[in-house]
Design a protein around this motif. Sequence first.
Motif, PDB file in Angstrom:
ATOM      1  N   UNK A 120       1.023  -1.039  -0.027  1.00  0.00           N
ATOM      2  CA  UNK A 120       0.130  -0.043   0.031  1.00  0.00           C
ATOM      3  C   UNK A 120       0.977   1.172   0.201  1.00  0.00           C
ATOM      4  N   UNK A 121       0.537   2.188  -0.788  1.00  0.00           N
ATOM      5  CA  UNK A 121       1.647   3.399  -0.765  1.00  0.00           C
ATOM      6  C   UNK A 121       1.362   4.383   0.110  1.00  0.00           C
ATOM      7  N   UNK A 122       0.211   4.302   1.023  1.00  0.00           N
ATOM      8  CA  UNK A 122      -0.276   5.323   1.970  1.00  0.00           C
ATOM      9  C   UNK A 122      -0.620   6.676   1.408  1.00  0.00           C
ATOM     10  N   UNK A 123      -1.205   7.379   2.541  1.00  0.00           N
ATOM     11  CA  UNK A 123      -1.559   8.871   2.054  1.00  0.00           C
ATOM     12  C   UNK A 123      -1.074   9.900   3.017  1.00  0.00           C
ATOM     13  N   UNK A 124      -0.372   9.460   3.916  1.00  0.00           N
ATOM     14  CA  UNK A 124       0.355  10.491   4.900  1.00  0.00           C
ATOM     15  C   UNK A 124       1.738  11.031   4.359  1.00  0.00           C
ATOM     16  N   UNK A 125       2.285  11.870   5.320  1.00  0.00           N
ATOM     17  CA  UNK A 125       3.524  12.299   4.871  1.00  0.00           C
ATOM     18  C   UNK A 125       4.866  11.361   5.098  1.00  0.00           C
ATOM     19  N   UNK A 126       5.678  11.540   4.246  1.00  0.00           N
ATOM     20  CA  UNK A 126       6.806  10.957   4.614  1.00  0.00           C
ATOM     21  C   UNK A 126       7.792  11.393   5.606  1.00  0.00           C
ATOM     22  N   UNK A 127       8.621  10.504   6.573  1.00  0.00           N
ATOM     23  CA  UNK A 127       9.187  10.951   7.439  1.00  0.00           C
ATOM     24  C   UNK A 127      10.588  11.869   7.235  1.00  0.00           C
ATOM     25  N   UNK A 128      10.933  13.005   7.776  1.00  0.00           N
ATOM     26  CA  UNK A 128      12.039  13.791   7.585  1.00  0.00           C
ATOM     27  C   UNK A 128      13.010  12.843   8.440  1.00  0.00           C
ATOM     28  N   UNK A 129      14.387  12.987   8.020  1.00  0.00           N
ATOM     29  CA  UNK A 129      15.679  12.385   8.592  1.00  0.00           C
ATOM     30  C   UNK A 129      15.650  12.962  10.034  1.00  0.00           C
ATOM     31  N   UNK A 130      15.938  11.879  10.944  1.00  0.00           N
ATOM     32  CA  UNK A 130      16.122  12.341  12.452  1.00  0.00           C
ATOM     33  C   UNK A 130      14.671  12.180  13.317  1.00  0.00           C
ATOM     34  N   UNK A 175      12.297   5.750   4.726  1.00  0.00           N
ATOM     35  CA  UNK A 175      12.603   7.195   4.603  1.00  0.00           C
ATOM     36  C   UNK A 175      11.743   7.516   3.259  1.00  0.00           C
ATOM     37  N   UNK A 176      11.377   6.943   2.294  1.00  0.00           N
ATOM     38  CA  UNK A 176      10.606   7.134   1.221  1.00  0.00           C
ATOM     39  C   UNK A 176       9.138   6.599   1.428  1.00  0.00           C
ATOM     40  N   UNK A 177       8.706   6.203   2.459  1.00  0.00           N
ATOM     41  CA  UNK A 177       7.482   5.794   2.629  1.00  0.00           C
ATOM     42  C   UNK A 177       6.328   6.864   3.209  1.00  0.00           C
ATOM     43  N   UNK A 178       5.175   6.566   3.067  1.00  0.00           N
ATOM     44  CA  UNK A 178       4.120   7.579   3.630  1.00  0.00           C
ATOM     45  C   UNK A 178       3.360   7.066   4.513  1.00  0.00           C
ATOM     46  N   UNK A 179       2.901   7.662   5.694  1.00  0.00           N
ATOM     47  CA  UNK A 179       2.142   7.286   6.832  1.00  0.00           C
ATOM     48  C   UNK A 179       0.944   6.504   6.059  1.00  0.00           C
ATOM     49  N   UNK A 180       0.626   5.140   6.766  1.00  0.00           N
ATOM     50  CA  UNK A 180      -0.262   4.298   6.078  1.00  0.00           C
ATOM     51  C   UNK A 180      -0.044   3.492   5.288  1.00  0.00           C
ATOM     52  N   UNK A 181       1.360   3.468   4.738  1.00  0.00           N
ATOM     53  CA  UNK A 181       1.815   2.617   3.708  1.00  0.00           C
ATOM     54  C   UNK A 181       2.520   1.280   4.197  1.00  0.00           C
ATOM     55  N   UNK A 182       2.511   0.355   3.327  1.00  0.00           N
ATOM     56  CA  UNK A 182       3.244  -0.964   3.557  1.00  0.00           C
ATOM     57  C   UNK A 182       4.120  -1.302   2.414  1.00  0.00           C
ATOM     58  N   UNK A 183       5.240  -1.891   2.722  1.00  0.00           N
ATOM     59  CA  UNK A 183       6.213  -2.002   1.871  1.00  0.00           C
ATOM     60  C   UNK A 183       7.024  -3.301   1.833  1.00  0.00           C
TER      61      UNK A 183
END
Length: 229
Positions: A120-130, A175-183
């Motif tokens: 699932x790609x997800x629809x939320x933001x991606x996490x910034x480093x740190x 780092x390249x995922x979005x909240x709600x995503x599965x990979x």
Amino acid sequence: MASCMASSSPSSLLLPLGSGSGKNLFVNNMALSNIRAGLIVRCSSCKTRKQTIGLNLVTRRDAMGLLLGVPSILLNSRNAYGAGLPPEEKPKLCDDACVKELENVPMVTTKTGLQYKDINVGEGPSPPVGFQVASNYVAMVPSGQIFDSSLEKGQPYIFRVGSGQVIKGLDEGILSMKVGGKRRLYIPGPLAFPKGLTSAPGRPRVAPSSPVVFDVSLEYIPGLEDEEL
């Protein structure tokens, strides 16, 4: 050693009967009664000994479990498998139907050699480093055997992404995922465990610099949410 079987026939222990002798008849009846009583005592001893032996076996099994730090129910699990019972199903992020669908999902390969397929790609933001992230994961060797899982612990794993708190392949993949995503991450040896990993009993060992597979889900980003508030 007590036995429920008499060593010789009771008739061989009877006194000879005299013609018309009441005394001999009484003595023979007494001898027969004693034989029956002896057999009953011996059979009772058999039951007691069997119960004692069974108790000793249970006690030794429990003591072995305590010594090894393994519950006795786990020591008996091999007997369950021998009886044809199916092994316990472990929780997964990607079940058999999901794996089948992944066959049609294109593989993405990064410059470092990390490969992944989005469940699932997800629809939320991606996490910034740190930033902190809360992620669930199921870690497997290439054969599909699970060696670690946050699902079995009952709570997401929280760490600072991109800070070296987890293996390189997991850092990069999250780092390249979005909240709600599965990979599903296919992590090559150099991005996995360079020194290998000794897993818990019954779990596969990860050899040094061997590839691993991670199913991961990005649940939420607590640090980012706090900052937005």
